[in-house]
Design an enzyme around this catalytic site. Structure first.
Site, PDB file in Angstrom:
ATOM      1  N   SER A   6     -49.905 -32.392  42.586  1.00 38.55           N
ATOM      2  CA  SER A   6     -50.876 -31.243  42.221  1.00 38.55           C
ATOM      3  C   SER A   6     -52.188 -31.437  42.777  1.00 38.55           C
ATOM      4  O   SER A   6     -52.806 -32.557  42.939  1.00 38.55           O
ATOM      5  CB  SER A   6     -50.895 -31.119  40.677  1.00 38.55           C
ATOM      6  OG  SER A   6     -51.221 -32.284  40.038  1.00 38.55           O
ATOM      7  N   CYS A  25     -52.342 -29.015  22.022  1.00 38.00           N
ATOM      8  CA  CYS A  25     -51.010 -28.668  21.628  1.00 38.00           C
ATOM      9  C   CYS A  25     -50.165 -28.479  22.593  1.00 38.00           C
ATOM     10  O   CYS A  25     -50.592 -28.261  23.832  1.00 38.00           O
ATOM     11  CB  CYS A  25     -51.159 -27.472  20.479  1.00 38.00           C
ATOM     12  SG  CYS A  25     -52.114 -27.789  19.302  1.00 38.00           S
ATOM     13  N   ASP A  73     -40.441 -36.856  40.090  1.00 39.79           N
ATOM     14  CA  ASP A  73     -41.376 -37.547  39.137  1.00 39.79           C
ATOM     15  C   ASP A  73     -40.498 -37.762  37.863  1.00 39.79           C
ATOM     16  O   ASP A  73     -39.960 -37.229  37.180  1.00 39.79           O
ATOM     17  CB  ASP A  73     -42.466 -36.528  38.645  1.00 39.79           C
ATOM     18  CG  ASP A  73     -43.365 -36.187  39.766  1.00 39.79           C
ATOM     19  OD1 ASP A  73     -43.416 -37.158  40.846  1.00 39.79           O
ATOM     20  OD2 ASP A  73     -43.997 -35.094  39.963  1.00 39.79           O
ATOM     21  N   GLU A 105     -49.428 -45.783  38.532  1.00 36.02           N
ATOM     22  CA  GLU A 105     -50.767 -45.933  38.173  1.00 36.02           C
ATOM     23  C   GLU A 105     -51.266 -47.332  38.165  1.00 36.02           C
ATOM     24  O   GLU A 105     -50.590 -48.124  37.598  1.00 36.02           O
ATOM     25  CB  GLU A 105     -51.209 -45.047  36.785  1.00 36.02           C
ATOM     26  CG  GLU A 105     -52.598 -45.653  36.264  1.00 36.02           C
ATOM     27  CD  GLU A 105     -52.797 -44.901  35.017  1.00 36.02           C
ATOM     28  OE1 GLU A 105     -52.036 -43.925  34.722  1.00 36.02           O
ATOM     29  OE2 GLU A 105     -53.431 -45.627  34.224  1.00 36.02           O
ATOM     30  N   HIS A 124     -58.343 -39.604  36.122  1.00 35.54           N
ATOM     31  CA  HIS A 124     -58.760 -39.019  34.954  1.00 35.54           C
ATOM     32  C   HIS A 124     -60.177 -38.978  34.763  1.00 35.54           C
ATOM     33  O   HIS A 124     -60.712 -38.350  33.854  1.00 35.54           O
ATOM     34  CB  HIS A 124     -58.318 -40.089  33.685  1.00 35.54           C
ATOM     35  CG  HIS A 124     -56.950 -40.383  33.453  1.00 35.54           C
ATOM     36  ND1 HIS A 124     -56.400 -41.307  34.561  1.00 35.54           N
ATOM     37  CD2 HIS A 124     -56.156 -39.649  33.038  1.00 35.54           C
ATOM     38  CE1 HIS A 124     -55.052 -41.297  34.131  1.00 35.54           C
ATOM     39  NE2 HIS A 124     -54.917 -40.356  33.307  1.00 35.54           N
TER      40      HIS A 124
HETATM   41  N1  GLN Z   1     -46.260 -34.120  40.531  1.00 35.27           N
HETATM   42  C1  GLN Z   1     -47.048 -34.242  39.349  1.00 35.27           C
HETATM   43  C2  GLN Z   1     -48.712 -33.773  39.607  1.00 35.27           C
HETATM   44  O1  GLN Z   1     -48.878 -34.109  40.713  1.00 35.27           O
HETATM   45  C3  GLN Z   1     -46.898 -35.452  38.344  1.00 35.27           C
HETATM   46  C4  GLN Z   1     -47.730 -35.189  37.272  1.00 35.27           C
HETATM   47  C5  GLN Z   1     -47.312 -36.524  35.955  1.00 35.27           C
HETATM   48  O2  GLN Z   1     -47.056 -37.573  36.790  1.00 35.27           O
HETATM   49  N2  GLN Z   1     -47.786 -36.695  35.017  1.00 35.27           N
HETATM   50  O3  GLN Z   1     -49.281 -33.275  38.603  1.00 35.27           O
END
Ligand code: GLN
Ligand code: ZN
Length: 762
Positions: free
Chosen positions: A440, A523, A606, A672, A701
């Site tokens: 994304s 939520c 994913d 990560e 983040h």
């Molecule tokens: N492909 C999704 C993104 O890039 C992966 C999101 C995720 O791992 N929570 O947003």
């Protein structure tokens, strides 16, 4: 008389009133007094809803301004130094500071407490921070105030507290090394004090939640249970120890022997423990049976629940209580306003308000089995169960036939990784340390506005598509300018990585108001799997094909995997999670194959929720890991060897599941790692992970832009563990929550780092 009670009710409100009030307060648009009014109204409304539904004993203490564990930390004075007020008692600002952090401009700044998953739910709590010299002191009056508030409204209440062992278990020792369990002796007097105060308030029972009794406990924790409850034995009030989310198993003897007045167990999760419990729990104690599922949205099979209750009634008589399996916090609030569901589907569902009626009805069925109301409700429930069993909307012969025709070969790539990767390298022609992103790009206000306008009919389908195409053009242009190697289309058209796909699959339903608290004011509205799942038509191909058409670089297709789809939905209860995962796998497999056919050379699937699917008990792990990896491979293995499959997981505890991650056999995994300084790669010491891997090089983040040198340093660490030719360079996760400026700045540095590493290597 059997008592009907509720372990807890959702606090967010039918219309997410609490969320809205909290956010208005944080924006400075609602003052504290105004916020407190909203809280009081919600509590009053929720007690009344439960009472009207027929609940005898109402919970108090289930309301929280942010999180119930955090409320306990304030109550006990477990307030880290960085948040402690200079003088006087903590305030609501202290509480919100602990939850959300305090910005630099105020008091030098303080980072928020860590947040983590509440057992195996999607609710997140704030992890208490203990220091070696931790003192406990009653510092927060909320529980007592709310008891008085409920009583003033004429209610009969049962305060709810988290038990001392569970509270300590959930926290983290900070600073000097020490054993959290050593704090127990200091904490217990506070429970004595709290129970004493409650006793002066004309309360009879207190519910003490000890869900860790459903976990694999070290021996010293088991011993501590006996010690703690013996010490609390003489505190006033009758004590109901509540367990939920799993069976007691090896802790059953311990739980039934605790010197308390009652035990609540989760019958929904662990029905098999009932005979043993009936046998072992002394009948002078209360047995509270959680027969109405607090974790899902389906109507209770009243007959099945009643059978279980009747078995217990023989021995416990009036000491048998009826309840939800756990707090109703984990189910949506009220089904009644749902106006977009058809009558049949709506007739199969039950949210918190309806669950209270089910609990109460079961109580009546025990007390007055011949009443007309009971008979009618049982007949209606049987009718619902039958209609689901026979429904053609649920049971699809073609889906089931396809699933039974699956062979072992279907979840196996044609060749082994070592052979595939040569073909893929040959075809993709990527440099060493290929750079990519996780999928994304920033979900800007204009993207959200376009989606909203489209939903409201203000934008036509064609206009919406063009708006998204324009976002894709922008994302592709930026990535080309940055010099990234493998591009993505940016996921502008996706609201959410699960909902986007669920909306396009058959077998999923959507509620309008089915919100469940995830944390604080956040939520989620999980989609509901109600029937056999299948994919009527391609879901992403047009977007990805369009994006690939804009560039000569490789465009990565982007999908959500079967395990994540399942974990973040309300699942069916009439078939196993494994079957649902396999149905999802086949549906996504079709998409994978269609993307390959459209000329897409890399497809990422994913599995963000793969690890969180792990069962609470270790003995159940392997079974889960086996079907979860199998489902992933089933969805990924329909392609030719030269098509490269990526997967992505956003967390860093891999050590105990690394072999299963390897068994997924993705050609490339991105994970990560930056926040833990590549600590994750320790898992690779003991286990030789065989395939390509992209350890995330910066934390998405935060808006902070990483320096090129930092990235190089992290990758240099990685090279010591993993051969350079198997390493990719990418951020920790998707960039949808970031802004474009910081995203581009970070990626410039990431690409620069890759280039330097390439020359160093050459
Ligand atoms: N492909 C999704 C993104 O890039 C992966 C999101 C995720 O791992 N929570 O947003
Ligand atoms: Zn992620």
């Amino acid at each position: 008389m059997a008592v009907s009670h509720s372990l807890g009710f959702p606090r967010i409100g039918r219309d997410r009133e609490l969320k809205k009030a909290l956010e208005a307060h944080w924006r400075g648009e609602l003052d504290e007094a105004g916020l407190r009014v909203v809280g009081r109204q919600l509590r009053a409304a929720h007690w009344q809803l439960q009472k009207d539904a027929g609940i005898d004993l109402l919970p108090v203490g289930d309301f929280a301004w942010y999180d119930q564990v955090l409320t306990h930390s304030l109550t006990f004075g477990v307030i880290p130094q960085r948040f402690r007020p200079d003088a006087g008692q903590p305030t609501l600002d202290t509480l919100f500071g602990m939850a959300r952090g305090v910005s630099k401009s105020c008091c030098g700044g303080a980072h928020a407490q860590e947040m983590t998953k509440w057992f195996d739910t999607n609710y997140h709590y704030l992890v208490p921070e203990f220091s070696a010299d931790q003192r406990f002191q009653l510092s927060w009056e909320q529980l007592f105030e709310e008891v008085a508030e409920a009583q003033a409204l004429g209610h009969k209440v049962k305060p709810v507290v988290i038990g001392p062992l569970t509270y300590l278990w959930l926290g983290k020792a900070k600073g000097d090394e020490f054993d959290k369990l050593d704090l127990l002796e200091r904490l217990l007097p506070l429970y004595g004090e709290i129970l004493g105060r409650l006793a002066t308030l004309d309360v009879q029972w207190v519910q003490i939640d000890e869900p860790i009794l459903g976990l694999d406990l070290p021996q010293d924790w088991k011993n501590a249970f006996e010690r703690a409850y013996h010490l609390l034995q003489h505190a006033p009030l009758k004590k109901l120890v509540a367990t939920y989310f799993s069976g007691l198993e090896d802790n059953l003897g311990l739980a039934v022997g605790l010197p308390v007045d009652g035990l609540h167990v989760d019958w929904v999760r662990a029905p098999e423990q009932l005979p043993l419990l009936i046998d072992r729990l002394p009948s002078y104690k209360v047995l509270s049976l959680g027969v109405v599922n607090g974790r899902n949205v389906w109507r209770c099979d009243l007959d099945a629940a009643l059978q279980a209750l009747k078995q217990a009634q023989v021995r416990f008589g009036d000491n048998l209580w009826v309840a939800g399996s756990c707090s109703l916090l984990h189910s949506p609030v009220d089904l009644q306003p749902e106006d977009a569901l058809d009558t049949e589907l709506k007739g199969w569902l039950s949210f918190a308000v309806q669950k209270c009626s089910e609990i109460s009805l079961l109580g009546k069925a025990l007390n007055d089995p011949e009443s007309a109301e009971v008979k009618a409700a049982l007949a209606e429930s049987a009718q619902v169960q039958l209609s689901r069993k026979q429904s053609k909307r649920i049971h699809k012969p073609e889906v089931q036939a396809r699933l039974s025709a699956v062979t072992a070969a279907d979840s196996q790539r044609k060749s082994a990784f070592v052979e595939r990767i040569d073909l893929q390298r040959e075809r993709l022609q990527l440099p060493a340390f290929p750079t990519t992103t996780i999928g994304s790009f920033p979900q800007t206000a204009s993207i959200r506005l376009a989606r909203q306008s489209f939903k409201q009919g203000k934008l036509s389908g064609a206009e919406y598509t063009e708006a998204m195409f324009s976002e894709i053009r922008h994302a592709v242009q930026v990535q080309e300018d940055l010099g990234l190697d493998v591009l993505v289309h940016g996921e502008a058209e996706r609201n959410d990585m699960v909902e986007y796909f669920a909306e396009q699959l058959d077998g999923y339903a959507f509620t309008r108001f089915g919100w469940v608290q995830s944390y604080g004011s956040r939520c989620v509205k999980p989609a509901v799997i109600f029937g056999d799942l299948s994919r009527p038509k391609a879901m992403t191909v047009e977007w990805i094909r369009y994006a690939q058409g804009l560039t000569s670089k490789v465009m990565k297709g982007m999908l959500t995997g079967p395990v994540t789809m399942l974990m973040w939905s309300f699942p069916r209860e009439d078939v196993s999670p494994e079957v649902q995962a396999r149905q999802l796998a086949l549906a996504i497999r079709d998409e994978v194959v269609d993307l390959e056919r459209a000329g897409i050379k890399i497809i990422q699937i994913d599995e963000a929720a793969f690890r969180e699917g792990l069962p609470l008990r270790k003995a159940a792990w392997q079974d889960y890991l086996d079907w979860a990896t199998e489902a992933f491979r089933l969805c990924a293995s329909g392609v030719q060897d030269q098509t490269q499959i990526h997967t992505h997981m956003c967390y860093s505890e891999f050590n105990d599941v690394i072999e299963s991650i390897a068994a997924m056999d993705a050609d490339v995994i991105t994970i990560e790692t930056s926040r833990s300084d590549m600590e994750l790669l320790d898992a690779f010491e003991a286990f030789d992970y065989p395939n390509d891997i992209g350890p995330g090089v910066y934390d998405i983040h935060s808006p902070r832009v990483p320096e090129t040198a930092e990235i190089i340093k992290l990758m240099t660490k990685a090279v010591q563990r993993i051969p350079a030719e198997r390493l990719w360079i990418n951020p920790d996760c998707g960039l949808k929550t970031r802004g474009w400026a910081e995203t581009e700045a970070a990626l410039v540095n990431m690409v620069a780092a890759a280039r330097q590493l390439r020359t160093q290597l050459a």
